[in-house]
Design a protein around this motif. Sequence first.
Motif, PDB file in Angstrom:
ATOM      1  N   GLU A  14      38.692  67.989 -28.435  1.00  0.00           N
ATOM      2  CA  GLU A  14      39.221  66.926 -29.301  1.00  0.00           C
ATOM      3  C   GLU A  14      40.745  66.923 -29.275  1.00  0.00           C
ATOM      4  O   GLU A  14      41.372  65.855 -29.288  1.00  0.00           O
ATOM      5  N   ALA A  15      41.352  68.102 -29.236  1.00  0.00           N
ATOM      6  CA  ALA A  15      42.816  68.193 -29.176  1.00  0.00           C
ATOM      7  C   ALA A  15      43.335  67.591 -27.865  1.00  0.00           C
ATOM      8  O   ALA A  15      44.367  66.909 -27.861  1.00  0.00           O
ATOM      9  N   ASP A  16      42.626  67.835 -26.762  1.00  0.00           N
ATOM     10  CA  ASP A  16      43.011  67.237 -25.472  1.00  0.00           C
ATOM     11  C   ASP A  16      42.949  65.713 -25.557  1.00  0.00           C
ATOM     12  O   ASP A  16      43.850  65.021 -25.075  1.00  0.00           O
ATOM     13  N   TRP A  17      41.880  65.199 -26.152  1.00  0.00           N
ATOM     14  CA  TRP A  17      41.738  63.739 -26.274  1.00  0.00           C
ATOM     15  C   TRP A  17      42.806  63.159 -27.195  1.00  0.00           C
ATOM     16  O   TRP A  17      43.312  62.054 -26.961  1.00  0.00           O
ATOM     17  N   ALA A  18      43.191  63.895 -28.237  1.00  0.00           N
ATOM     18  CA  ALA A  18      44.246  63.423 -29.141  1.00  0.00           C
ATOM     19  C   ALA A  18      45.583  63.352 -28.397  1.00  0.00           C
ATOM     20  O   ALA A  18      46.345  62.383 -28.551  1.00  0.00           O
ATOM     21  N   ARG A  19      45.868  64.372 -27.568  1.00  0.00           N
ATOM     22  CA  ARG A  19      47.101  64.342 -26.767  1.00  0.00           C
ATOM     23  C   ARG A  19      47.058  63.170 -25.783  1.00  0.00           C
ATOM     24  O   ARG A  19      48.055  62.496 -25.562  1.00  0.00           O
ATOM     25  N   ARG A  20      45.900  62.930 -25.213  1.00  0.00           N
ATOM     26  CA  ARG A  20      45.751  61.806 -24.275  1.00  0.00           C
ATOM     27  C   ARG A  20      45.983  60.475 -25.000  1.00  0.00           C
ATOM     28  O   ARG A  20      46.561  59.554 -24.437  1.00  0.00           O
ATOM     29  N   ALA A  21      45.560  60.368 -26.249  1.00  0.00           N
ATOM     30  CA  ALA A  21      45.765  59.137 -27.009  1.00  0.00           C
ATOM     31  C   ALA A  21      47.255  58.858 -27.216  1.00  0.00           C
ATOM     32  O   ALA A  21      47.658  57.695 -27.319  1.00  0.00           O
ATOM     33  N   ASP A  22      48.077  59.918 -27.240  1.00  0.00           N
ATOM     34  CA  ASP A  22      49.524  59.722 -27.384  1.00  0.00           C
ATOM     35  C   ASP A  22      50.132  59.015 -26.180  1.00  0.00           C
ATOM     36  O   ASP A  22      51.241  58.493 -26.263  1.00  0.00           O
ATOM     37  N   GLU A  23      49.421  58.983 -25.056  1.00  0.00           N
ATOM     38  CA  GLU A  23      49.869  58.232 -23.880  1.00  0.00           C
ATOM     39  C   GLU A  23      50.021  56.751 -24.219  1.00  0.00           C
ATOM     40  O   GLU A  23      50.804  56.057 -23.577  1.00  0.00           O
ATOM     41  N   PHE A  24      49.259  56.275 -25.157  1.00  0.00           N
ATOM     42  CA  PHE A  24      49.230  54.857 -25.487  1.00  0.00           C
ATOM     43  C   PHE A  24      50.178  54.490 -26.623  1.00  0.00           C
ATOM     44  O   PHE A  24      50.146  53.373 -27.108  1.00  0.00           O
ATOM     45  N   ARG A  25      51.002  55.445 -27.055  1.00  0.00           N
ATOM     46  CA  ARG A  25      51.929  55.207 -28.157  1.00  0.00           C
ATOM     47  C   ARG A  25      53.353  55.512 -27.693  1.00  0.00           C
ATOM     48  O   ARG A  25      53.564  56.419 -26.891  1.00  0.00           O
ATOM     49  N   LEU A  26      54.303  54.800 -28.239  1.00  0.00           N
ATOM     50  CA  LEU A  26      55.703  55.158 -28.054  1.00  0.00           C
ATOM     51  C   LEU A  26      56.035  56.089 -29.211  1.00  0.00           C
ATOM     52  O   LEU A  26      56.116  55.661 -30.366  1.00  0.00           O
ATOM     53  N   LEU A  27      56.175  57.357 -28.919  1.00  0.00           N
ATOM     54  CA  LEU A  27      56.385  58.360 -29.961  1.00  0.00           C
ATOM     55  C   LEU A  27      57.822  58.302 -30.475  1.00  0.00           C
ATOM     56  O   LEU A  27      58.714  57.782 -29.796  1.00  0.00           O
ATOM     57  N   PRO A  28      58.070  58.822 -31.683  1.00  0.00           N
ATOM     58  CA  PRO A  28      59.400  58.689 -32.309  1.00  0.00           C
ATOM     59  C   PRO A  28      60.558  59.184 -31.437  1.00  0.00           C
ATOM     60  O   PRO A  28      61.644  58.618 -31.482  1.00  0.00           O
ATOM     61  N   GLU A  29      60.340  60.212 -30.639  1.00  0.00           N
ATOM     62  CA  GLU A  29      61.428  60.761 -29.821  1.00  0.00           C
ATOM     63  C   GLU A  29      61.580  60.028 -28.478  1.00  0.00           C
ATOM     64  O   GLU A  29      62.470  60.343 -27.692  1.00  0.00           O
ATOM     65  N   GLU A  30      60.749  59.028 -28.234  1.00  0.00           N
ATOM     66  CA  GLU A  30      60.774  58.303 -26.963  1.00  0.00           C
ATOM     67  C   GLU A  30      61.475  56.948 -27.119  1.00  0.00           C
ATOM     68  O   GLU A  30      61.459  56.360 -28.199  1.00  0.00           O
ATOM     69  N   THR A  31      62.049  56.480 -26.024  1.00  0.00           N
ATOM     70  CA  THR A  31      62.689  55.171 -26.007  1.00  0.00           C
ATOM     71  C   THR A  31      62.057  54.315 -24.914  1.00  0.00           C
ATOM     72  O   THR A  31      61.495  54.843 -23.938  1.00  0.00           O
ATOM     73  N   LEU A  32      62.164  53.021 -25.073  1.00  0.00           N
ATOM     74  CA  LEU A  32      61.680  52.112 -24.041  1.00  0.00           C
ATOM     75  C   LEU A  32      62.429  52.355 -22.737  1.00  0.00           C
ATOM     76  O   LEU A  32      61.824  52.428 -21.667  1.00  0.00           O
ATOM     77  N   ALA A  33      63.746  52.515 -22.822  1.00  0.00           N
ATOM     78  CA  ALA A  33      64.532  52.780 -21.610  1.00  0.00           C
ATOM     79  C   ALA A  33      64.055  54.051 -20.921  1.00  0.00           C
ATOM     80  O   ALA A  33      63.959  54.098 -19.679  1.00  0.00           O
TER      81      ALA A  33
END
Length: 185
Positions: A91-110
């Motif tokens: 489940e933890a692996d799948w949760a990390r994989r789900a983060d692929e579909f989100r722009l996380l707070p420390e990430e930028t579009l650029a």
Amino acid sequence: MTVNELATPEQADAPVVTGERADLLSALAKQRHFLRFTTRDLTDEQAGLRTTAGELCLGGLIKHVADVERNWAGFILEGPSAMPDFTAMTEADWARRADEFRLLPEETLAGVLADYAEVARRTDELVAALPDLDAGHPLPKAPWFEPGARWSARRVLLHVIAETAQHSGHADIVRESLDGAKSMG
């Protein structure tokens, strides 16, 4: 459009590729262009917004497609060991994989666009240098793959093109829902 018309400046300086490889790279470049185009003139906040009932956002779609392309390029070079055993994921692996579909707070579009451009450059170089598009490997373990199936480098490239096109369409819907902008039409 040609591959060089859709390429980044770095990609335009790459060796000229002809024939089937040029066709595959041109098709992939076109889909990459449309996916990137959906993010034009957006802020990081806008790129992280979910505008549909699903989890998709534009920054996350770029991240996901970059990751998919990176993993499949690894598969071409190394075989199934370059990818996870999806049947053993927790489940933890799948949760990390789900983060692929989100722009996380420390990430930028650029930042995600720059990563995607680098992944694209490496994939294009790999395709240009491959000795044989027929060379293949058994697929990694996953519930969605037929056990014992093999994919050639050609089949992998076709899959990456299809995946990029599918998510480009998703991105177009997310963008239109965000502010009415469209990639085409």
